[in-house]
Motif scaffolding. Structure first.
Motif, short mmCIF file in Angstrom:
data_model
loop_
_atom_site.label_atom_id
_atom_site.label_comp_id
_atom_site.label_asym_id
_atom_site.label_seq_id
_atom_site.Cartn_x
_atom_site.Cartn_y
_atom_site.Cartn_z
N ARG A 24 45.56 8.37 106.79
CA ARG A 24 44.56 8.96 107.68
C ARG A 24 43.46 9.64 106.89
O ARG A 24 43.67 10.07 105.75
N PRO A 33 36.43 3.03 114.00
CA PRO A 33 37.13 3.10 112.71
C PRO A 33 36.38 3.98 111.73
O PRO A 33 35.17 3.89 111.60
N LEU A 66 44.41 5.94 110.37
CA LEU A 66 43.78 4.69 110.00
C LEU A 66 44.83 3.58 109.96
O LEU A 66 46.03 3.87 109.83
N ASP A 68 42.24 -0.73 100.40
CA ASP A 68 40.81 -0.73 100.72
C ASP A 68 40.00 -0.85 99.43
O ASP A 68 40.41 -0.35 98.38
N THR A 80 35.90 3.92 108.61
CA THR A 80 35.74 3.23 107.32
C THR A 80 34.32 2.70 107.25
O THR A 80 33.66 2.50 108.26
N LEU A 105 41.44 11.55 102.09
CA LEU A 105 42.47 10.91 102.89
C LEU A 105 43.84 11.40 102.44
O LEU A 105 43.97 12.05 101.40
N THR A 120 34.76 10.99 114.12
CA THR A 120 34.48 9.80 114.90
C THR A 120 33.31 9.98 115.85
O THR A 120 32.77 9.02 116.37
#
Length: 780
Positions: A188, A21, A89, A147, A23, A178, A10
């Motif tokens: 996550r 986030p 997540l 997703d 993503t 993930l 992050t």
């Protein structure tokens, strides 16, 4: 190892502001369009057309350096901030009810839970490859991650608590790892969400407490060096300070428009034995802070606790930008089996986890990365290897307590065919062996024993298969134990399970009759055996369009696979079905450089041998014409990736042979390819195509752009907008040059795709556009 102070996924300090986030950001409709895409331009099925106005040593020689005493792993490990940290997540599990599937979808890459009754797998029933679970003998399936990022690999933990998987955000080349609970909760990111980084999935610890991941990080250069990020250099030892050298070729820059910086020594040409002599006879260089900084980064493999309760543990470091994957860990955690190196020069390494020293190395075959496994007591290592052989076989390596080799035996082999897939039962007493026999799979199951270093393989029992090719095998304790991903010329990829020795299709896999819409069955190909002009035997599969009278020459598309080490297999290809529906025959050959035909055939295109590979395309065309199958006046050539390169090369080397060509994601100029590709791709490509500096003249001669004035026919190129393997510019410059010479040329840009076209909509647009183009220029 201490926990990280900075969250590398992050970019935030632990305990400070909330993390962003992890993503990929959605595309901004108000953002400027990509190069060449203008408002009001022509659109094909929602996708705009892009105008262009702007050598291996024998086992005896692969000795391993003794584990000399040194200062420990901490002195040379990458900085602590590079270790991955799990990041929770939002949950994105789909409805618990079974969605209405597409009439024809694919299911592949199965991984079993400990009971052997539940399977995690990849399925594109929603239009994109996603993570699903389902029972082997029931109907109810669940979507665990909705997703839109395509899923590439899956691994259920041995304790059943987690499912780890790899995704490609935006469909591009960078991937992340993930994990999620089997009920869809606790999702996550474990590694790879930091922009510009990638992560790759390895094996689970046998108790399920941690999973191995490989992280690709940018490299910090020493003070005064070029400030641009570059890959680290390949070195012969994993985390071994005594083998590091900072020497560079004179005048070599990190990125000077010619190439990304490649490794120092071309490791793999001489094998580990050459570096062993250096370690034993040479004087270790002084280990200083500057070399630490320069060597940090590259590829690093860690054991990661999905819960984040324990700090990541470093397992291996690869200072070159090639590949690194942890394939197995001994049950006591002392040893790790690591696969590393560029294609054509892969190696299996045994790494001692206490000090990160490599205790054993052996060349292994390309192909499936899951190359082997330790016996339960870690006294035997089972390996799929082609060391000093034409075809891969099952090796048993006897190991000392410290991981050193004490003997090597070939325990299972086949004349003229290679071991392609290898998997073991959870208790290590059973194995499944998948052999590649002229493109099809022959499957065997057997018992194995490696206790106390005494290796033996029991009677190998064949398993009858309902379709031609096994693409993956999964085993577990209990239940039917063996689950197969199958594909064939008459079906979509599906998951099958062995029940009383007979494969049975899972009910959630597509039925064979649903492979295509009603009205026209898939074409079953027939094998052909062309002969190259220098006498080398070639092979391929010919698909005859339905409704054509025997002996009537047909318009034909020669389709060239990628790699170049891939192999044409007799599996259902929707592209071939689309082409045959337009009255076009397809010939899909294996030119030299393809796998499945032995090591000598794979290496036959190295160096100047690539000129012969280009000639192979013309020889294949001559074969089908002389056989009366194809009309010489109506030939087209098509391919993707390396096949796209061969299309461009064939059009300029044989300008009168083909009426048109379709090149997807192909390299048009090796200089610009090396200048723009991913560092680890460049590292692997140097062995196959040539070094961008040392072999510059050869690469110039092999580049289609060098002979662009010879181009005479229309050409369509296709590219994914996020392709960083073969950059988009390779297609752009070829199309631009063709247009400048007054030829019809177009570029189809596929949104949210990388080097592989993974989304159902993109694949449909690609094959329909390509078929329309070829039909217009070739068919009557």
């Amino acid at each position: 190892m201490a926990a990280n102070a900075r969250n590398q996924l992050t970019g935030t300090e632990e305990g400070s502001r909330s993390p962003r986030p992890a993503t990929a950001a959605p595309s901004d409709p108000s953002a400027a369009p990509p190069f060449g895409v203008h408002a009001g331009e022509d659109v094909v099925d929602g996708v705009p057309w892009l105008p262009l106005d702007h050598g291996t040593a024998p086992p005896a020689a692969v000795a391993v350096a003794p584990a000399a005493a040194w200062s420990g792993a901490s002195a040379l490990a990458p900085p602590a901030s590079t270790a991955p940290v799990p990041v929770p997540l939002p949950e994105t599990a789909g409805t618990r009810d079974t969605p209405q599937p597409l009439r024809s979808h694919g299911c592949w890459y199965p991984s079993l839970d400990p009971s052997g009754r539940q399977v995690a797998f990849i399925c594109d029933r929603g239009g994109v490859p996603q993570l699903w679970t389902g029972p082997i003998d029931g109907d109810e399936v669940h979507l665990l991650d909705s997703d839109p990022h395509p899923v590439k690999e899956v691994a259920w933990s041995p304790d059943g608590r987690w499912i780890a998987y790899t995704t490609a955000p935006g469909g591009g080349e960078h991937t992340r790892v993930l994990c999620v609970r089997p009920d869809g909760t606790g999702r996550r990111v474990l590694a790879g969400a930091e922009p510009g980084s990638s992560a790759y999935l390895g094996c689970w610890q046998h108790d399920g407490s941690a999973v191995a991941v490989t992280v690709a990080e940018p490299v910090l250069l020493p003070a005064g060096g070029d400030t641009e990020e570059s890959p680290a250099r390949a070195e012969p030892g994993l985390a071994d300070p005594h083998t590091y050298t900072s020497a560079r070729p004179p005048g070599w820059a990190v990125r000077d428009g010619r190439a990304v910086l490649l490794g120092g020594p071309r490791y793999g040409d001489a094998g580990p034995a050459a570096h062993l002599a250096e370690r034993e006879g040479g004087t270790p260089r002084e280990h200083d802070q500057e070399s630490d900084q320069e060597a940090a980064g590259g590829l690093a493999a860690y054991l990661v606790d999905p819960t984040g309760a324990a700090a990541p543990a470093l397992l291996a470091v690869e200072r070159g930008a090639a590949t690194l994957r942890v394939c197995d860990l001994s049950r006591d955690g002392r040893l790790a089996l690591v696969r590393r190196g560029p294609r054509g020069r892969r190696e299996a390494l045994v790494v001692r986890t206490s000090d990160l020293r490599t205790t054993f190395a052996l060349p292994v075959a390309d192909g499936d990365p899951w190359i082997g496994r330790f016996s339960p007591d870690a006294t035997t290592l089972w390996l799929r290897s082609d060391a000093a052989r034409e075809f891969a076989a099952l090796f048993a390596v006897r190991l000392a307590p410290g991981g050193e080799q004490q003997g090597i035996t070939v325990t299972a082999e086949r004349e003229g065919s290679g071991l392609e897939l290898l998997t073991f039962g959870r208790d290590g007493s059973t194995a499944a062996l998948a052999w590649n026999v002229r493109g099809a799979t022959e499957l065997e199951v057997t018992t194995v024993s490696g206790t106390a270093g005494v290796a033996s393989v029991g009677v190998r029992r064949p398993v009858s298969l309902p379709h031609e090719v096994v693409t993956r095998m999964a085993r577990a304790g209990g239940g039917p134990e063996l689950v197969l991903a199958l594909s064939g010329s008459q079906r979509r990829p599906g998951v099958w399970w062995l029940s009383e020795g007979t494969p049975r299709r899972t009910t959630w896999s597509s039925r064979d009759e649903d492979a295509v819409p009603p009205g026209r069955s898939p074409v079953r190909p027939v094998p052909l055996r062309p002969l190259a002009r220098d006498g080398l035997p070639l092979s391929g599969w010919y698909y005859r369009a339905p409704g054509r009278a025997p002996g009537q020459p047909a318009p034909c598309v020669i389709h060239l696979h990628g790699g170049p080490e891939e192999q044409e297999r007799p599996v259902f290809n929707p592209l071939y079905h689309e082409l045959s529906g337009r009255g076009l025959d397809i010939f899909a050959p294996d030119v030299r450089g393809s796998s499945g035909h032995g090591r000598s055939f794979v290496d036959a295109d190295l160096g100047t041998g690539r000129f012969a590979a280009i000639e192979d395309v013309a020889d294949c065309a001559a074969h089908i014409v002389e056989a009366g199958l194809a009309d010489p006046r109506r030939l087209a050539v098509m391919g993707r990736s390396y096949g796209g390169y061969l299309v461009m090369a064939s059009l300029v080397w044989h300008p009168e042979l083909f009426r048109t060509g379709v090149a997807a994601c192909g390299m048009s100029d090796f200089a610009t390819f090396y200048a723009g590709t991913e560092p680890w791709i460049a590292e692997s490509a140097a062995h196959k195509y040539g070094h961008p500096e040392h072999d510059r003249d050869l690469l110039h001669s092999l580049s289609p752009m060098t002979r662009i004035d010879a181009l005479r026919v229309p050409v369509l190129t296709v590219h994914g907008e996020h392709d960083t393997n073969v950059p988009l510019g390779e297609s752009e410059q070829f199309v631009r040059a063709a247009r400048e010479r007054g030829l019809e040329a177009e570029l189809l840009l596929l949104r949210n795709e990388g080097h592989d076209f993974l989304r159902a909509d993109s694949r449909r647009i690609f094959r329909r556009t390509a078929a329309d183009w070829i039909e217009r220029h070739v068919a009557e």
